[in-house]
Scaffold this motif. Structure first.
Motif, short mmCIF file in Angstrom:
data_model
loop_
_atom_site.label_atom_id
_atom_site.label_comp_id
_atom_site.label_asym_id
_atom_site.label_seq_id
_atom_site.Cartn_x
_atom_site.Cartn_y
_atom_site.Cartn_z
N LEU A 14 0.83 -1.21 0.00
CA LEU A 14 0.00 0.00 0.00
C LEU A 14 0.87 1.25 0.00
O LEU A 14 0.57 2.23 -0.70
CB LEU A 14 -0.94 0.00 1.20
CG LEU A 14 -1.98 -1.12 1.23
CD1 LEU A 14 -2.77 -1.06 2.54
CD2 LEU A 14 -2.90 -1.06 0.03
N ASP A 15 1.94 1.23 0.77
CA ASP A 15 2.87 2.37 0.78
C ASP A 15 3.53 2.52 -0.59
O ASP A 15 3.76 3.63 -1.06
CB ASP A 15 3.92 2.20 1.87
CG ASP A 15 3.33 2.37 3.26
OD1 ASP A 15 2.52 3.29 3.46
OD2 ASP A 15 3.68 1.57 4.15
N PHE A 16 3.81 1.41 -1.26
CA PHE A 16 4.38 1.44 -2.60
C PHE A 16 3.39 2.08 -3.58
O PHE A 16 3.76 2.95 -4.38
CB PHE A 16 4.73 0.01 -3.04
CG PHE A 16 5.48 -0.07 -4.33
CD1 PHE A 16 6.84 0.19 -4.37
CD2 PHE A 16 4.84 -0.45 -5.50
CE1 PHE A 16 7.55 0.09 -5.56
CE2 PHE A 16 5.54 -0.55 -6.69
CZ PHE A 16 6.90 -0.27 -6.72
N ALA A 17 2.13 1.68 -3.50
CA ALA A 17 1.10 2.25 -4.38
C ALA A 17 0.92 3.74 -4.14
O ALA A 17 0.52 4.47 -5.04
CB ALA A 17 -0.23 1.52 -4.17
N ALA A 18 1.25 4.19 -2.94
CA ALA A 18 1.06 5.61 -2.58
C ALA A 18 2.23 6.50 -3.00
O ALA A 18 2.25 7.68 -2.68
CB ALA A 18 0.84 5.73 -1.08
N THR A 19 3.18 5.96 -3.75
CA THR A 19 4.33 6.78 -4.15
C THR A 19 4.04 7.71 -5.31
O THR A 19 4.89 8.53 -5.66
CB THR A 19 5.56 5.90 -4.48
OG1 THR A 19 5.22 5.00 -5.53
CG2 THR A 19 6.04 5.15 -3.23
N LEU A 20 2.86 7.62 -5.88
CA LEU A 20 2.37 8.68 -6.77
C LEU A 20 1.32 9.39 -5.94
O LEU A 20 0.24 8.86 -5.67
CB LEU A 20 1.76 8.15 -8.07
CG LEU A 20 1.18 9.22 -8.99
CD1 LEU A 20 2.24 10.22 -9.42
CD2 LEU A 20 0.53 8.59 -10.20
N ARG A 21 1.66 10.57 -5.47
CA ARG A 21 0.79 11.30 -4.53
C ARG A 21 -0.18 12.20 -5.28
O ARG A 21 0.08 12.63 -6.39
CB ARG A 21 1.64 12.13 -3.59
CG ARG A 21 2.52 11.29 -2.69
CD ARG A 21 3.22 12.16 -1.69
NE ARG A 21 4.14 11.38 -0.88
CZ ARG A 21 5.00 11.93 -0.06
NH1 ARG A 21 5.07 13.23 0.08
NH2 ARG A 21 5.80 11.17 0.64
N ALA A 22 -1.28 12.50 -4.61
CA ALA A 22 -2.29 13.46 -5.10
C ALA A 22 -2.71 13.12 -6.54
O ALA A 22 -2.67 13.95 -7.43
CB ALA A 22 -1.77 14.88 -5.00
N ARG A 23 -3.13 11.90 -6.75
CA ARG A 23 -3.51 11.42 -8.08
C ARG A 23 -4.63 12.24 -8.71
O ARG A 23 -4.70 12.34 -9.92
CB ARG A 23 -3.95 9.96 -8.02
CG ARG A 23 -2.83 9.01 -7.73
CD ARG A 23 -3.35 7.59 -7.46
NE ARG A 23 -2.24 6.69 -7.20
CZ ARG A 23 -1.62 6.00 -8.13
NH1 ARG A 23 -2.00 6.09 -9.37
NH2 ARG A 23 -0.62 5.22 -7.81
N ARG A 27 -0.66 15.39 -8.78
CA ARG A 27 0.11 14.20 -9.16
C ARG A 27 1.61 14.42 -8.94
O ARG A 27 2.29 14.97 -9.79
CB ARG A 27 -0.18 13.79 -10.59
CG ARG A 27 -1.61 13.36 -10.79
CD ARG A 27 -1.89 12.93 -12.21
NE ARG A 27 -1.21 11.70 -12.57
CZ ARG A 27 -1.74 10.48 -12.46
NH1 ARG A 27 -2.93 10.33 -11.96
NH2 ARG A 27 -1.05 9.43 -12.84
N PHE A 28 2.09 13.98 -7.81
CA PHE A 28 3.50 14.15 -7.46
C PHE A 28 4.18 12.79 -7.44
O PHE A 28 3.86 11.94 -6.62
CB PHE A 28 3.62 14.85 -6.11
CG PHE A 28 5.03 15.19 -5.76
CD1 PHE A 28 5.63 16.32 -6.28
CD2 PHE A 28 5.76 14.38 -4.91
CE1 PHE A 28 6.94 16.63 -5.97
CE2 PHE A 28 7.06 14.68 -4.58
CZ PHE A 28 7.66 15.82 -5.12
N GLU A 29 5.13 12.60 -8.35
CA GLU A 29 5.84 11.33 -8.51
C GLU A 29 7.03 11.26 -7.54
O GLU A 29 7.89 12.13 -7.55
CB GLU A 29 6.33 11.20 -9.95
CG GLU A 29 7.16 9.98 -10.23
CD GLU A 29 6.39 8.68 -10.03
OE1 GLU A 29 6.76 7.92 -9.10
OE2 GLU A 29 5.43 8.45 -10.79
N MET A 30 7.07 10.20 -6.75
CA MET A 30 8.18 10.00 -5.83
C MET A 30 9.36 9.26 -6.48
O MET A 30 10.49 9.42 -6.06
CB MET A 30 7.72 9.21 -4.60
CG MET A 30 6.67 9.93 -3.77
SD MET A 30 7.23 11.50 -3.08
CE MET A 30 8.42 10.93 -1.89
#
Length: 189
Positions: A14-23, A27-30
């Motif tokens: 779930l934390d991995f899926a959340a590495t693209l923030r504010a979809r 949209r902030f790519e980690m």
């Protein structure tokens, strides 16, 4: 937005899926570089050491991440899995995972980015096919799109994390209440 990796979702996949923030908005790519991807693998505790990656590793990770996010959404909404996303996740899960080794200092996980990704994919398969599915929720912050496991009493948790989203929402609600509350005039008697 800050580049710190955040681990508030209750499960590494779930934390991995959340590495693209504010979809839904900015949209902030980690995972902007192979180094940032490898930093996530290290900070998550998945590995103790990782070999340098390249742009192909980043592309593979973001492809798996997006498939995972779609499958999480499907599962959370009670929909049938997207077949293409399912093939992507299962393909990644079939690859060689991180293999723990025993050293003189204890357990040590050294891997390649591909092995780390395979391990995340396997964790995602276990999550999506396991008993925690009914506990999956999306953060109540409209700007946030993290999915988390709600293990709170009564399943009443509303945010992915109090520090990341809960405080922001509560502070905004407080300010809104203060702004709209009528000013009580003092009477001079």
């Amino acid at each position: 937005m800050n580049l710190d990796h955040v681990f508030v979702c209750g499960h590494p996949a779930l934390d991995f899926a959340a590495t693209l923030r504010a979809r839904r908005s900015a949209r902030f790519e980690m995972f902007v570089t192979p180094e940032r991807l490898n930093a996530w693998y290290l900070e998550s505790g998945l590995v103790d050491a990782i070999t340098p990656g390249d742009d192909a590793d980043v592309r593979a990770a973001t492809t798996v991440r997006e498939a995972l996010y779609l499958l999480l959404t499907n599962r959370r909404l009670g929909e049938e899995f997207d077949r293409q996303a399912l093939a992507v996740l299962n393909g990644a899960a079939r690859e060689t995972p991180v293999t723990p080794q025993l050293s003189m200092a204890g357990r040590h996980n050294e891997a390649t980015p591909g092995q780390a990704l395979a391990t995340v994919a396997r964790q995602a398969v276990e999550l999506l096919g396991g008993q925690d599915v009914p506990l999956l929720k999306e953060c109540g912050n409209p700007e946030c799109t993290r999915v988390y496991i709600d293990r709170s009493r009564g399943m009443r948790r509303q945010w992915c994390g109090m520090e990341s989203c809960g405080n922001k929402i509560k502070a905004a609600a407080y300010r809104a209440r203060k702004k709209t509350s009528p000013v009580t005039a003092r009477s001079h008697v």
